[in-house]
Design an enzyme around this catalytic site. Sequence first.
Site, mmCIF file in Angstrom:
data_model
loop_
_atom_site.group_PDB
_atom_site.id
_atom_site.type_symbol
_atom_site.label_atom_id
_atom_site.label_comp_id
_atom_site.label_asym_id
_atom_site.label_seq_id
_atom_site.Cartn_x
_atom_site.Cartn_y
_atom_site.Cartn_z
ATOM 1 N N HIS A 27 62.356 -84.542 113.654
ATOM 2 C CA HIS A 27 63.178 -83.703 114.510
ATOM 3 C C HIS A 27 62.374 -83.329 115.754
ATOM 4 O O HIS A 27 61.246 -82.847 115.650
ATOM 5 C CB HIS A 27 63.565 -82.445 113.734
ATOM 6 C CG HIS A 27 64.473 -81.520 114.453
ATOM 7 N ND1 HIS A 27 65.732 -81.888 114.880
ATOM 8 C CD2 HIS A 27 64.316 -80.207 114.814
ATOM 9 C CE1 HIS A 27 66.315 -80.859 115.467
ATOM 10 N NE2 HIS A 27 65.483 -79.838 115.441
ATOM 11 N N SER B 23 67.295 -79.305 119.907
ATOM 12 C CA SER B 23 68.005 -78.823 118.728
ATOM 13 C C SER B 23 69.134 -77.883 119.160
ATOM 14 O O SER B 23 70.028 -78.300 119.897
ATOM 15 C CB SER B 23 67.012 -78.170 117.772
ATOM 16 O OG SER B 23 67.560 -77.998 116.493
ATOM 17 N N ASP C 181 66.713 -88.476 111.929
ATOM 18 C CA ASP C 181 66.470 -87.034 111.931
ATOM 19 C C ASP C 181 67.446 -86.364 110.959
ATOM 20 O O ASP C 181 68.653 -86.457 111.140
ATOM 21 C CB ASP C 181 66.678 -86.498 113.346
ATOM 22 C CG ASP C 181 66.538 -84.990 113.467
ATOM 23 O OD1 ASP C 181 66.224 -84.331 112.466
ATOM 24 O OD2 ASP C 181 66.741 -84.475 114.586
#
Length: 502
Positions: A461, A219, A432
């Site tokens: 995710h 991320s 995602d």
Amino acid sequence: MPPAVRPGRSVLCAATALTAAFATLAPAPPARAAQAAPALRFGACPDSVPAPPAPDRVECGALDVPLDWSEPHGKRIRIAVSRVPASGTPAERRGALLVNPGGPGGSGLPYAVTKRAKLPESVRRAYDVIGFDPRGTRHSAPADCGPMGGLFDSPAADPVPVGAAAESAYLDSLDRMADDCAAGVGEALPHLSTTATARDMDAIRAALGERRTHFLGVSYGSYLGAAYAHRFPHRVGRMVLDSVVGPWSWYDFDVRQSRELLRQRAVFFAWTARHASRFGLGDDPADVRDAYERTRRGLGESPQHGFGAAEFDRAVYRALGRTERWEPLADGIRTYLRDGDVTGLRPSEPHDSPESRTFEAANRTVKCADGPGPTPDRILADIRATRRADPLPVLTGMEASTCAYWHHEPAARTPLGSPEAPPVLLVASAHDPVTPIEGARQLAHRLPGSRLITLHDDYSHGVFASRGNACVDETTAAYLVDGTVPDQPVHCTGPGLPEPTP
């Protein structure tokens, strides 16, 4: 008062608090040695770091770095570092693998333990896994924005402004949040940036005595890795960027994410309707949406023990990012409508806990240090456009809106990627909503020779060593351990949507 420490563990802290706790771990070097690379000395860890299964061990230390990297002899801050040594033989060792869990604002110190436990065995045998709290987070000069414009009020105001008065109040809360961060963070405000953290990473590499930085960033960690690759392309080793943040401004990213959440929520409504006998919210997506809207409206009108519409939106935001959280969300909506009980919707960690407060402060501070913010007029225009697409959006992730009122606006955005860096492996889930896959495709252009692994038919995710997909995990492990770069983009078959428990 220092936090409680279990026997055999030391407390890690910012340079401004409990400095003595580090006296035997990482003494501050004299100013004349600011450019040197002191060795990291490891000892016991704070309570926030879990113990790994035997025979593995985790150890912690700290490294002093300049607050302002352009002033290497000036004020210094302390970066907390953790290490789980490689479990293989010396011949199997490949070096140190730095890891970052995301955010910005996520604490990486315990991540060395928790993420390592999920890595393929070949990777665990090959690498010392190195966690660290980026500057501004948990044990590394933590950011403190105080009340943050009322962010921690409970129940908070409805986060979706409708009408001129609500829009004005929304902008006012952003202005007050920026003021609170300027007052709380003070002189560090422009220096808690991704670029500065990338330089901290290179200082960690040097202190570990490593020639190359091997890195796994998830991320926001992908954004941090791309920033490192821009500044230190010739020191990049094997780098995996998972669930990739695209090369956009933080505000543009937030807007894209808010639109993707609408798509994901529609998938959630349809999934819940397909399992009507399990959840009892209706067998048509419109019926499920109606149940959702009644829940949010009811909580907005009559909050339950501090849990209102804003708190509900935060729960929805968290749930939409991982399909294993959909069942608890649907159950929580049913229970609320049936019994008026919000227990199933509440997060396990309160939004106003010390850890959450630090995360929220670091998140805004880093985003606003990474580039210029939007104008207030653009914020309102984007909210209105999103509401035209759906009158009830989820705006929880719009953190960079605060940057419209930031007290120190950087002149340029954080540069990402470099044609001089070696091939990088990018990993993305096809659906995602938190980091849309288009971000991985665009970042790949800034890292020539890189390859993208796509997990199709997946809606969550976090992919590598997270989704349990052999195609993803084996391809990534081969890259990390043997340096094997796929000839072409890799396409893996995902799990599809989950089956709820009976």
